[in-house]
Enzyme design. Sequence first.
Site, PDB file in Angstrom:
ATOM      1  N   ASP A   9      15.624  -0.882   0.071  1.00  8.26           N
ATOM      2  CA  ASP A   9      14.288  -1.038   0.287  1.00  8.26           C
ATOM      3  C   ASP A   9      14.101   0.471   0.393  1.00  8.26           C
ATOM      4  O   ASP A   9      14.452   0.930   2.034  1.00  8.26           O
ATOM      5  CB  ASP A   9      14.657  -2.337   2.125  1.00  8.26           C
ATOM      6  CG  ASP A   9      12.912  -1.831   2.832  1.00  8.26           C
ATOM      7  OD1 ASP A   9      11.978  -1.449   3.182  1.00  8.26           O
ATOM      8  OD2 ASP A   9      13.883  -2.641   3.797  1.00  8.26           O
ATOM      9  N   ILE A  10      12.910   0.666   0.690  1.00  3.18           N
ATOM     10  CA  ILE A  10      12.389   2.146   0.702  1.00  3.18           C
ATOM     11  C   ILE A  10      12.192   2.689   2.341  1.00  3.18           C
ATOM     12  O   ILE A  10      12.518   3.209   2.587  1.00  3.18           O
ATOM     13  CB  ILE A  10      11.209   2.705  -0.063  1.00  3.18           C
ATOM     14  CG1 ILE A  10      11.176   4.535  -0.386  1.00  3.18           C
ATOM     15  CG2 ILE A  10       9.985   2.125   0.024  1.00  3.18           C
ATOM     16  CD1 ILE A  10      10.765   4.579  -1.702  1.00  3.18           C
ATOM     17  N   ASN A  23      -2.463   3.667  -2.290  1.00  5.65           N
ATOM     18  CA  ASN A  23      -4.348   2.921  -2.861  1.00  5.65           C
ATOM     19  C   ASN A  23      -5.199   4.229  -2.108  1.00  5.65           C
ATOM     20  O   ASN A  23      -4.485   5.459  -1.605  1.00  5.65           O
ATOM     21  CB  ASN A  23      -4.476   1.904  -2.156  1.00  5.65           C
ATOM     22  CG  ASN A  23      -5.028   1.560  -0.776  1.00  5.65           C
ATOM     23  OD1 ASN A  23      -5.272   2.646  -0.289  1.00  5.65           O
ATOM     24  ND2 ASN A  23      -4.633   0.689   0.548  1.00  5.65           N
ATOM     25  N   VAL A  32       4.693  -2.054  -1.203  1.00  2.08           N
ATOM     26  CA  VAL A  32       5.444  -0.913  -0.520  1.00  2.08           C
ATOM     27  C   VAL A  32       4.807  -0.297   0.466  1.00  2.08           C
ATOM     28  O   VAL A  32       5.162  -0.188   1.064  1.00  2.08           O
ATOM     29  CB  VAL A  32       6.299   0.207  -1.535  1.00  2.08           C
ATOM     30  CG1 VAL A  32       5.116   0.838  -2.695  1.00  2.08           C
ATOM     31  CG2 VAL A  32       6.840   1.031  -0.642  1.00  2.08           C
ATOM     32  N   ASP A  33       3.347   0.054   0.286  1.00  2.00           N
ATOM     33  CA  ASP A  33       2.194   0.239   0.974  1.00  2.00           C
ATOM     34  C   ASP A  33       2.022  -0.401   2.214  1.00  2.00           C
ATOM     35  O   ASP A  33       2.686   0.319   3.130  1.00  2.00           O
ATOM     36  CB  ASP A  33       1.419   0.534   0.230  1.00  2.00           C
ATOM     37  CG  ASP A  33      -0.178   1.157   0.634  1.00  2.00           C
ATOM     38  OD1 ASP A  33       0.532   1.914   2.242  1.00  2.00           O
ATOM     39  OD2 ASP A  33      -1.197   1.261   0.452  1.00  2.00           O
ATOM     40  N   SER A 116       2.754   2.099  -9.360  1.00  5.63           N
ATOM     41  CA  SER A 116       1.798   0.779 -10.705  1.00  5.63           C
ATOM     42  C   SER A 116       2.384   0.141 -11.578  1.00  5.63           C
ATOM     43  O   SER A 116       1.840  -0.760 -11.235  1.00  5.63           O
ATOM     44  CB  SER A 116       1.124   1.944 -11.238  1.00  5.63           C
ATOM     45  OG  SER A 116      -0.180   3.097 -10.776  1.00  5.63           O
ATOM     46  N   THR A 117       3.787  -0.737 -10.558  1.00  3.88           N
ATOM     47  CA  THR A 117       3.947  -1.897 -11.687  1.00  3.88           C
ATOM     48  C   THR A 117       4.470  -3.173 -10.909  1.00  3.88           C
ATOM     49  O   THR A 117       4.764  -3.686 -11.267  1.00  3.88           O
ATOM     50  CB  THR A 117       5.848  -1.013 -11.829  1.00  3.88           C
ATOM     51  OG1 THR A 117       6.225  -1.547 -10.492  1.00  3.88           O
ATOM     52  CG2 THR A 117       6.238  -0.402 -12.776  1.00  3.88           C
ATOM     53  N   GLY A 118       3.819  -3.227  -9.362  1.00  2.76           N
ATOM     54  CA  GLY A 118       3.167  -3.880  -9.043  1.00  2.76           C
ATOM     55  C   GLY A 118       1.858  -4.376  -8.880  1.00  2.76           C
ATOM     56  O   GLY A 118       1.574  -5.172 -10.001  1.00  2.76           O
ATOM     57  N   TYR A 120      -0.851  -3.059  -9.879  1.00  6.38           N
ATOM     58  CA  TYR A 120      -1.727  -2.603 -10.187  1.00  6.38           C
ATOM     59  C   TYR A 120      -1.266  -2.666 -12.221  1.00  6.38           C
ATOM     60  O   TYR A 120      -1.505  -2.415 -12.930  1.00  6.38           O
ATOM     61  CB  TYR A 120      -1.615  -1.024 -10.023  1.00  6.38           C
ATOM     62  CG  TYR A 120      -2.132  -1.076  -8.819  1.00  6.38           C
ATOM     63  CD1 TYR A 120      -2.869  -1.361  -8.063  1.00  6.38           C
ATOM     64  CD2 TYR A 120      -2.359   0.506  -8.365  1.00  6.38           C
ATOM     65  CE1 TYR A 120      -3.212  -1.195  -7.042  1.00  6.38           C
ATOM     66  CE2 TYR A 120      -2.691   1.293  -8.006  1.00  6.38           C
ATOM     67  CZ  TYR A 120      -3.505   0.214  -6.939  1.00  6.38           C
ATOM     68  OH  TYR A 120      -4.578   0.633  -5.580  1.00  6.38           O
TER      69      TYR A 120
END
Length: 168
Positions: A9-10, A23, A32-33, A116-118, A120
């Site tokens: 978990d970042i 975004n 994550v955002d 971008s791998t989620g 997006y």
Amino acid sequence: MKLSIEQGDITTYAVDAIVNAANCSLLGGGGVDGAIHRAAGKQLLAECRTLHGCETGKAKITKGYQLPAKYVVHTPGPIWRGGNHNEAQLLANSYRNSLAVAWEHGCRTVAFPSISTGVYHFPLEQAADIAVQTIAQFLQTHPDMERVTMVCFDHATYQAYERAVKRL
């Protein structure tokens, strides 16, 4: 190598800077955002409002507030549109510009999510190769950078980044 791949978990990483896969509005979102905004507290959103957004592939920095990280570097990665709209270059720019902004603010330990791998939908294997190659290039030209950590949300992402390191 000063690049490590971890699953976690970042928002719990005590590093100089964590990177937010934001975004373009920088006003929070999902994935994550949203997790970073929730963990940092309302002060993060207030500071992000003063930044007036950010272009895809660029990066802006804020304080970390209630996070263990000193700073948050916000970068909007590209939305995958088939691969013919400069997505690969924009993704590399997100990593490169995030590292540059962190470096300029004295950060020597940085943690990244998989940008971008989620939602997006950037193909994971391709994104992992771009991330690892871009980070490795930055580390070669900035030997004082202590550590860059790819923090993978799930095991499949972790495995993709491990494979990308082996292909490097």
